[in-house]
Design a protein around this motif. Structure first.
Motif, PDB file in Angstrom:
ATOM      1  N   ALA A 193       0.956  -1.257   0.153  1.00 45.44           N
ATOM      2  CA  ALA A 193      -0.010  -0.018  -0.148  1.00 45.44           C
ATOM      3  C   ALA A 193       0.902   1.390  -0.171  1.00 45.44           C
ATOM      4  O   ALA A 193       0.573   2.349  -0.605  1.00 45.44           O
ATOM      5  N   GLU A 194       1.760   1.152   0.367  1.00 45.43           N
ATOM      6  CA  GLU A 194       3.039   2.289   0.671  1.00 45.43           C
ATOM      7  C   GLU A 194       3.614   2.603  -0.854  1.00 45.43           C
ATOM      8  O   GLU A 194       4.500   3.440  -1.027  1.00 45.43           O
ATOM      9  N   GLY A 195       3.405   1.309  -1.491  1.00 44.11           N
ATOM     10  CA  GLY A 195       4.205   1.621  -2.822  1.00 44.11           C
ATOM     11  C   GLY A 195       5.209   0.904  -3.155  1.00 44.11           C
ATOM     12  O   GLY A 195       6.083   0.566  -4.288  1.00 44.11           O
ATOM     13  N   CYS A 196       5.589  -0.138  -2.303  1.00 48.82           N
ATOM     14  CA  CYS A 196       6.533  -1.016  -2.262  1.00 48.82           C
ATOM     15  C   CYS A 196       6.356  -2.195  -3.365  1.00 48.82           C
ATOM     16  O   CYS A 196       5.201  -2.686  -3.310  1.00 48.82           O
ATOM     17  N   ALA A 197       7.221  -2.595  -4.244  1.00 47.78           N
ATOM     18  CA  ALA A 197       6.801  -3.877  -5.079  1.00 47.78           C
ATOM     19  C   ALA A 197       7.263  -5.134  -4.453  1.00 47.78           C
ATOM     20  O   ALA A 197       8.525  -5.010  -3.785  1.00 47.78           O
ATOM     21  N   VAL A 198       6.750  -6.068  -4.353  1.00 46.31           N
ATOM     22  CA  VAL A 198       6.868  -7.290  -3.675  1.00 46.31           C
ATOM     23  C   VAL A 198       6.569  -8.738  -4.675  1.00 46.31           C
ATOM     24  O   VAL A 198       5.757  -8.567  -5.306  1.00 46.31           O
ATOM     25  N   VAL A 199       7.750  -9.265  -4.701  1.00 45.55           N
ATOM     26  CA  VAL A 199       7.835 -10.448  -5.588  1.00 45.55           C
ATOM     27  C   VAL A 199       7.882 -11.744  -4.498  1.00 45.55           C
ATOM     28  O   VAL A 199       8.516 -11.986  -3.548  1.00 45.55           O
ATOM     29  N   LEU A 200       6.899 -12.510  -4.468  1.00 48.01           N
ATOM     30  CA  LEU A 200       6.589 -13.816  -3.767  1.00 48.01           C
ATOM     31  C   LEU A 200       6.797 -15.028  -4.286  1.00 48.01           C
ATOM     32  O   LEU A 200       5.927 -15.262  -5.250  1.00 48.01           O
ATOM     33  N   THR A 201       7.482 -15.926  -3.789  1.00 46.86           N
ATOM     34  CA  THR A 201       7.631 -17.191  -4.317  1.00 46.86           C
ATOM     35  C   THR A 201       7.075 -18.092  -3.093  1.00 46.86           C
ATOM     36  O   THR A 201       7.823 -17.686  -2.092  1.00 46.86           O
ATOM     37  N   THR A 202       6.233 -19.115  -3.413  1.00 48.09           N
ATOM     38  CA  THR A 202       5.597 -19.756  -2.226  1.00 48.09           C
ATOM     39  C   THR A 202       5.163 -21.103  -2.611  1.00 48.09           C
ATOM     40  O   THR A 202       4.242 -21.164  -3.774  1.00 48.09           O
ATOM     41  N   HIS A 203       5.149 -22.133  -1.750  1.00 51.39           N
ATOM     42  CA  HIS A 203       4.551 -23.582  -2.132  1.00 51.39           C
ATOM     43  C   HIS A 203       3.141 -23.447  -1.575  1.00 51.39           C
ATOM     44  O   HIS A 203       2.343 -24.378  -1.467  1.00 51.39           O
ATOM     45  N   TYR A 204       2.945 -22.316  -0.488  1.00 50.78           N
ATOM     46  CA  TYR A 204       1.529 -22.128   0.103  1.00 50.78           C
ATOM     47  C   TYR A 204       0.690 -21.424  -1.011  1.00 50.78           C
ATOM     48  O   TYR A 204       0.793 -20.327  -0.937  1.00 50.78           O
ATOM     49  N   LEU A 205      -0.013 -22.082  -1.671  1.00 52.29           N
ATOM     50  CA  LEU A 205      -0.805 -21.532  -2.697  1.00 52.29           C
ATOM     51  C   LEU A 205      -1.920 -20.599  -2.324  1.00 52.29           C
ATOM     52  O   LEU A 205      -2.347 -19.683  -2.867  1.00 52.29           O
ATOM     53  N   GLU A 206      -2.375 -21.176  -1.136  1.00 55.41           N
ATOM     54  CA  GLU A 206      -3.462 -20.141  -0.396  1.00 55.41           C
ATOM     55  C   GLU A 206      -2.939 -18.758  -0.180  1.00 55.41           C
ATOM     56  O   GLU A 206      -3.453 -17.796   0.085  1.00 55.41           O
ATOM     57  N   GLU A 207      -1.508 -18.892   0.492  1.00 56.23           N
ATOM     58  CA  GLU A 207      -0.589 -17.442   0.595  1.00 56.23           C
ATOM     59  C   GLU A 207      -0.972 -16.681  -0.711  1.00 56.23           C
ATOM     60  O   GLU A 207      -0.962 -15.398  -0.651  1.00 56.23           O
ATOM     61  N   ALA A 208      -0.444 -17.247  -1.819  1.00 55.48           N
ATOM     62  CA  ALA A 208      -0.369 -16.350  -3.020  1.00 55.48           C
ATOM     63  C   ALA A 208      -1.894 -15.892  -3.335  1.00 55.48           C
ATOM     64  O   ALA A 208      -2.159 -14.817  -3.835  1.00 55.48           O
ATOM     65  N   GLU A 209      -2.797 -16.793  -3.059  1.00 52.69           N
ATOM     66  CA  GLU A 209      -4.216 -16.350  -3.509  1.00 52.69           C
ATOM     67  C   GLU A 209      -4.694 -15.234  -2.660  1.00 52.69           C
ATOM     68  O   GLU A 209      -5.508 -14.505  -2.949  1.00 52.69           O
ATOM     69  N   ALA A 210      -4.219 -15.326  -1.178  1.00 51.69           N
ATOM     70  CA  ALA A 210      -4.500 -14.298  -0.284  1.00 51.69           C
ATOM     71  C   ALA A 210      -3.835 -12.894  -0.632  1.00 51.69           C
ATOM     72  O   ALA A 210      -4.616 -11.701  -0.253  1.00 51.69           O
ATOM     73  N   LEU A 211      -2.679 -12.925  -1.213  1.00 55.31           N
ATOM     74  CA  LEU A 211      -1.983 -11.614  -1.134  1.00 55.31           C
ATOM     75  C   LEU A 211      -1.716 -11.319  -2.583  1.00 55.31           C
ATOM     76  O   LEU A 211      -1.339  -9.895  -2.787  1.00 55.31           O
ATOM     77  N   ALA A 212      -1.638 -12.027  -3.628  1.00 55.86           N
ATOM     78  CA  ALA A 212      -1.114 -11.523  -4.886  1.00 55.86           C
ATOM     79  C   ALA A 212      -2.399 -10.730  -5.562  1.00 55.86           C
ATOM     80  O   ALA A 212      -3.361 -11.035  -5.797  1.00 55.86           O
TER      81      ALA A 212
END
Length: 304
Positions: free
Chosen positions: A180-199
Motif C-alpha cells: 500500500a505504501e508503494g513497495c513492489a513485492v515478489v513472492l515465491t511460495t509453495h503455500y498457494l493459499e498464501e499467493a491467493e490471499a496476497l497476490a
C-alpha cells in the motif's frame, strides 16, 4: 498514471543455461511499483534463476535485465532492494537486535530498529540470541532484516515456512501495508493459499517460460474445475475412477473431489451415498488452477 504502473525491474528475453540445461528460455517479466507479484511454478521451473538475475547474483546468457533502470550489479540499485531468501546463514551468536543494527548499517537511510521490529512482530525477541529462536521466529527476524533499508522492491522466498497461523497472518498484514505504501513485492511460495490471499498478479512458470499470467481470479477462471467437499464413507480410490473426476483427496473424515462436471458428479455422489453430510461446493482455487495449468503444459510438451 497510477502508482503501480511504474516498472521497477524487468527481464526481457532472458536466457540462462547451465550446461545443456536451459533454466530460462526467453523469459519476459515486468515488476511494478505498488504491486505484489506471485511467481509460481514447479521445482525447476526457473523461479530461482529469474530472481538471481534480478538480484545481480548471476548474469543472463542473452536478453536484457534491468533493476531500477540500471544493471542489477549496481550497488545504487541493489540498495533499493530487500531480500528474504528461503535459507539464510546468519551469525548464530549475535542477538536479534545486534543483527538488525548490523543490517541497518549497510544502508544510508535505514528504518529504525523499533520500526523493523514492530513490522515483523519481533519486539519481544530483540535481546535473544538468534541461535536460540525457533524456525518460525528466525523467519520473522529475516523478514525484519529485509525491511531495514526501506526497500522499494522486496523479494520474499517462502516467507512463512515454519510460522504458526497467528505469525503468518501478522506477516501478511505487514506485507499488505508495504504494498500500500508503494513497495513492489515478489513472492515465491509453495503455500498457494498464501499467493491467493496476497497476490494482485500471478505469473506461472514452467520450463523457463511463462505459461500463464494474470490476476488470481483470471487464472482460476481458466480452469473449469469445481471443488466438492463432504463427509462420506465412499472409498476415494473408487471415486477417482468416476467420469469427470480430476482429483480426489481424503482429509480425515472429509472427501474432497475436483470435477469439471459438478452437476453430474453430485447426482452420482448422492446416489452412491444418500447419507453424505456437510456437502460443500465451490469453484476451484488457485491450487487446482496451478495443478491443471502445469499438467496441461507437461502433457503438451510430452506430446510434441
Amino acid at each position: 498514471m497510477k502508482q503501480h504502473a511504474t516498472a521497477v525491474a524487468s527481464l526481457v528475453g532472458a536466457v540462462k543455461n547451465y550446461g545443456s540445461l536451459t533454466a530460462l528460455d526467453g523469459l519476459d517479466l515486468m515488476l511494478h511499483r505498488g504491486e505484489l507479484l506471485a511467481l509460481l511454478g514447479p521445482n525447476g521451473a526457473g523461479k530461482s534463476t529469474a530472481i538471481g538475475l534480478l538480484l545481480g547474483l548471476i548474469r543472463a546468457d542473452a536478453g536484457r535485465v534491468e533493476l531500477f533502470g540500471e544493471e542489477p550489479q549496481s550497488l545504487r540499485a541493489r540498495r533499493r532492494v530487500g531480500v528474504m531468501l528461503q535459507s539464510a546463514s546468519l551469525p548464530q551468536t549475535l542477538r536479534v537486535g545486534e543483527l538488525l543494527r548490523l543490517t541497518m548499517s549497510y544502508y544510508p537511510s535505514p528504518r529504525t530498529l523499533d520500526d523493523c521490529a514492530n513490522l515483523a512482530g519481533i519486539t519481544d525477541l530483540l535481546l535473544r540470541p538468534y541461535a536460540k529462536l525457533s524456525g518460525g521466529q528466525q523467519r520473522r527476524v529475516q523478514f525484519a532484516m529485509a525491511l531495514c533499508g526501506r526497500p522499494e522492491l522486496l523479494f520474499l522466498d517462502e516467507p512463512t515456512v515454519g510460522m504458526d497461523i497467528e505469525a503468518r497472518q501478522r506477516l501478511w498484514t505487514a506485507i499488505r501495508g508495504l504494498v500500500a505504501e508503494g513497495c513492489a513485492v515478489v513472492l515465491t511460495t509453495h503455500y498457494l493459499e498464501e499467493a491467493e490471499a496476497l497476490a494482485q498478479r500471478v505469473v506461472v512458470l514452467a520450463k523457463g517460460r511463462v505459461i500463464s499470467e494474470g490476476s488470481v481470479d483470471a487464472l482460476r477462471s481458466r480452469v473449469s474445475l469445481t471443488r466438492i467437499r463432504c463427509i462420506t464413507d465412499l472409498d476415494e480410490v473408487a471415486v477417482a475412477r468416476w467420469a469427470n473426476v480430476a482429483s480426489v483427496e481424503r482429509e480425515q473424515r472429509y472427501l474432497q473431489i475436483c470435477t469439471d462436471a459438478p452437476e453430474n458428479l453430485l447426482r452420482r455422489l448422492l446416489d452412491a451415498d444418500p447419507a453424505v453430510t456437510e456437502l460443500e461446493v465451490r469453484r476451484a482455487g488457485l491450487a487446482e488452477a496451478f495443478t491443471e495449468l502445469t499438467r496441461e503444459t507437461t502433457t503438451t510438451q510430452e506430446a510434441a
